[in-house]
Write an enzyme that holds these catalytic residues in place. Structure first.
Site, short mmCIF file in Angstrom:
data_model
loop_
_atom_site.label_atom_id
_atom_site.label_comp_id
_atom_site.label_asym_id
_atom_site.label_seq_id
_atom_site.Cartn_x
_atom_site.Cartn_y
_atom_site.Cartn_z
N ASP A 300 0.71 -1.12 0.08
CA ASP A 300 -0.25 -0.10 0.13
C ASP A 300 0.83 1.34 0.18
O ASP A 300 0.09 2.41 -0.21
CB ASP A 300 -0.89 0.09 1.23
CG ASP A 300 -2.00 -0.86 1.22
OD1 ASP A 300 -2.33 -1.56 0.16
OD2 ASP A 300 -2.59 -1.12 2.11
N ASP A 525 -9.73 -8.32 7.41
CA ASP A 525 -8.90 -6.92 6.91
C ASP A 525 -9.09 -5.93 7.94
O ASP A 525 -8.41 -4.92 7.90
CB ASP A 525 -9.67 -6.73 5.77
CG ASP A 525 -9.54 -7.47 4.56
OD1 ASP A 525 -8.17 -7.96 4.52
OD2 ASP A 525 -10.46 -7.87 3.89
#
Length: 590
Positions: A300, A525
Site C-alpha cells: 500500500d 482485513d
C-alpha cells in the site's frame, strides 16, 4: 474521473500442485588427470517437471552444468506425444515437430561448474502429457556421458555419479519455479479446524511481519511463531521457499485506519535499526541458505503516494506528509538494499496495488516511474528488485471473461460504465502483464516477474455469471456480466460474497512468476466496529469505516455501501465466518 483506491491484499505462495509430475536425468562428472593440457569435460543434469491443467501445462526445467564452465548453452529434447511449447522464460524456445530447442537468455548463458539455471514455458497438449526422458546440453547427453577430445596422454578416472546442487551465489530468475513452498502451521491449524477447511489447510501462505514484535514473537505480543521459528519450520518441512510480508513503514498505510502501523511518520531510523536490520540478519543466517526467501515489500505504500497524496478526491493529509518527508521511498530503498544483501537466496517483490487502483492512464505510468526512482536509491539499484505483486489482500478478479476492455454495448465502450469509470483494465491478469511492461520501460530489468494474490478473488458460488448479459443498457450489462461481485471496485474490507481463488502455482502465465496466497484466507482485513486495546486487540489497531457494513462510503468508493461482513475482528485476527464464506464460494471449486 474517480480514481478508485482498492486495498491491496497479501497472498501466500503455495507448494507445487500435488499432481505435478517430475523427472530428473543426472550426468556424472568425470575428472581427467593429464600430464598435458587440460581437456574439456562436458556434463550436465536436467530436472524437468510439469503442472498440467485441462489441455495446458507449465513446464519448469532446472539445468545444472556438471562439466567445465560454459558461456552459452542450447538445451534440446523430444516429446513422445503432441505437446507444443509456447511462451518461455529464461531462454528462447523453438519447436519442430516433437523436437524442442531452448537457447539461453542474455543473462544466464554463462554457467560455472556446478552452476544451475532455470527455464520454463507454457504449453498445450492432448492425451497423455508424458515428460521427456532424454536431454542434451550443447550436444552432450545429460546421462552421465562426457565428450573429451581424444588424446593419448589423458587417463580418465570416473567419479561416482552425483546430482549437482545449486551452488552458493545462485540467484534464480523465478524462485517459485520448482520450489516446495512453506505451509505456515499456525494458519494451517486454524484452517483445518473449520468445517471443510482441510481442503485448503495444506496450502502455502505468507507470514506477515507487521510489527517489530513479529520478528521475535515475545510472550504477550499476540504472535505465536518468530521469524526464526518459521524458517526452522520450513527446514523441517524440507521446504525450499518461504514468503514474508515486510510491512511496518513509518506512517504506514496513510490512506486507511484499520492497518496503521506502530511507527510515526518520522521514525525512519527506528524502522531501519529495529525492524529491517534484525530481519536481514536472520535471513542472512547460513542455516537458511537452502530456502528461497521471498520478501513482499511494503504493501500500500508507494501506490498511496501516487493517488492519495495530492489534492484529488480521496487524498489524505497523512499521505501528503509521507510524500513530503520522503520516508516511504527512503524506507523501501533501505529495505531493498539490506534484504537483497542478506544472501543470494533472498528475493524482493514490491507491492504494485491492483488494476482498480493504478489502472487509469493518470496513475499507470507515474506509478512505474515512482517505483523505479525508489529502487534506484537502493544499494544495487534496480538489481535489488526481482519483481512486483498485485492484488495483495484484495479481491480483484483474476480474469473477466465477459467484460473485456474492448467490449462495447450499443457502440459504447464498457470503460464508460460506472464500474470501470474509464479504467484501462478489467481484471488483474491483464493489468499485471501490462504493468510489467511499463515497469521495464521505466528502467527495471527485463526479466522481472509479477505475482498475483489469488487467495480471495475466486468469486464462485451461485452468483457467479456463466455468460455475458444480453442487456442493451451499459451499466446493467457490466454489472450482470462481471465476475467481481463487489458493490464497488474501491471496496477492500472483508467483502461479502468473495471466494477462494486460484491455488498457488508457479509460472501460470506469461510474465507471471506465480499465483500465490499472500493474504491468508480467514484473516480479517479490519474490525467492523471499534475494538478497544485489550485481549481482542493487543496491538491497539485502529478502526476504518470501510470495514463497517452500515457505512455508505466516501469519495474513493463512489459513496457506495462498503460491502463488508459484520462482526469482524481486528486485522489479522481469525474471522471464522469469512473463512467459511470463502470456502463456499471458491473458484475453481474445492
Amino acid at each position: 474521473m474517480n480514481k478508485l483506491r482498492e486495498r491491496v491484499g497479501r497472498l501466500r505462495p503455495q507448494r507445487l500442485l500435488a499432481g505435478a509430475a517430475a523427472v530428473a536425468v543426472v550426468g556424472a562428472g568425470v575428472s581427467l588427470i593429464s600430464s598435458g593440457a587440460a581437456v574439456a569435460a562436458p556434463g550436465c543434469s536436467v530436472a524437468y517437471s510439469a503442472n498440467s491443467w485441462g489441455s495446458g501445462f507449465t513446464a519448469s526445467i532446472d539445468i545444472t552444468n556438471a562439466g567445465d564452465p560454459i558461456t552459452s548453452w542450447t538445451l534440446e529434447f523430444d516429446y513422445a506425444g503432441n505437446q507444443a511449447g509456447g511462451s518461455a522464460w529464461g531462454g528462447t524456445l523453438t519447436q519442430t515437430g516433437k523436437h524442442v530447442k531452448i537457447v539461453n537468455a542474455a543473462y544466464n548463458g554463462s554457467l560455472a561448474t556446478g552452476a544451475k539455471t532455470n527455464v520454463g514455458f507454457n504449453g498445450t497438449y492432448s492425451g497423455t502429457n508424458a515428460n521427456p526422458t532424454s536431454f542434451t546440453l550443447n550436444g552432450v547427453a545429460c546421462n552421465g556421458g562426457t565428450n573429451p577430445s581424444p588424446t593419448p596422454t589423458v587417463e580418465p578416472t570416473v567419479e561416482p555419479t552425483v546430482e549437482p546442487t545449486p551452488q552458493p551465489g545462485t540467484h534464480l530468475d523465478n524462485p517459485y519455479a520448482g520450489a516446495k513452498w512453506y505451509v505456515n502451521p499456525d494458519w494451517s491449524a486454524k484452517a483445518a479446524a473449520e468445517p471443510g477447511g482441510s481442503a485448503i489447510s495444506n496450502q502455502p501462505t505468507a507470514v506477515w511481519l507487521d510489527t517489530i514484535a513479529a520478528i521475535n514473537a515475545p510472550a504477550g505480543s499476540g504472535y505465536t511463531t518468530s521469524l526464526r521459528g518459521h524458517l526452522d519450520n520450513a527446514l523441517a518441512q524440507n521446504a525450499t521457499l518461504a514468503q514474508f510480508v515486510i510491512y511496518n513503514l513509518p506512517g504506514r498505510d496513510c490512506a486507511a485506519l484499520a492497518s496503521n502501523g506502530e511507527l510515526g511518520p518520522t521514525e525512519i531510523n527506528r524502522y531501519k535499526t529495529d525492524y529491517i536490520d534484525p530481519i536481514a540478519a536472520i535471513q542472512a543466517d547460513p542455516k537458511y541458505a537452502s530456502i528461497r526467501i521471498v520478501n513482499i515489500v511494503e504493501i500500500d505504500s508507494l501506490p498511496n503516494l501516487v493517488t492519495n497524496a495530492g489534492s484529488a478526491a480521496g487524498s489524505t493529509e497523512a499521505c501528503r506528509t509521507m510524500l513530503a518527508n520522503g520516508n516511504y521511498s527512503t524506507g523501501i530503498a533501505y529495505a531493498l538494499s539490506k534484504l537483497r544483501a542478506a544472501g543470494s537466496n533472498t528475493y524482493n517483490y514490491i507491492d504494485a496495488a491492483h488494476h482498480g487502483w493504478l489502472g487509469w492512464d493518470s496513475n499507470f505510468a507515474p506509478a512505474a516511474t515512482l517505483f523505479a526512482e525508489t529502487a534506484k536509491k537502493a544499494t544495487g539499484g534496480v538489481n535489488t528488485v526481482d519483481g512486483f505483486i498485485t492484488n495483495t489482500a484484495n479481491y480483484s478478479a483474476l480474469s473477466e471473461p465477459f467484460v473485456k476492455i474492448g467490449t462495447t454495448v450499443n457502440g459504447t465502450t464498457v470503460r464508460q460504465s460506472k464500474w470501470l469509470d474509464w479504467n484501462q483494465y478489467t481484471d488483474e491478469l491483464t493489468f499485471a502483464q501490462a504493468f510489467r511492461n511499463q515497469l521495464v520501460s521505466a528502467g527495471f530489468n527485463s526479466n522481472i516477474g509479477m505475482l498475483i494474490d489469488t487467495s480471495r478473488n475466486g468469486w464462485g458460488g451461485s452468483a457467479r455469471p456463466t455468460a455475458a448479459s444480453t442487456s442493451n443498457d451499459l451499466n446493467t450489462f457490466v454489472d450482470a456480466s462481471r465476475i467481481d461481485r463487489r458493490i464497488h471496485a474501491g471496496n477492500w474490507c472483508n467483502q461479502s460474497g468473495a471466494g477462494i481463488g486460484e491455488r498457488p502455482k508457479a509460472a501460470p502465465a506469461s510474465g507471471i512468476d506465480a499465483y500465490t496466497w499472500i493474504k491468508p484466507p480467514g484473516e480479517s482485513d479490519g474490525s467492523s466496529s471499534l475494538i478497544p486495546t485489550g485481549p481482542n486487540n493487543p496491538g491497539g489497531k485502529g478502526f476504518d469505516r470501510m470495514c463497517d457494513p452500515t457505512y455508505t462510503g466516501n469519495d474513493r468508493n463512489g459513496n457506495s455501501l462498503s460491502g463488508a461482513l459484520p462482526n469482524a475482528p481486528v486485522s489479522g485476527a481469525w474471522f471464522s465466518a469469512q473463512f467459511r464464506q470463502l470456502l463456499a464460494n471458491a473458484h475453481p471449486a474445492l
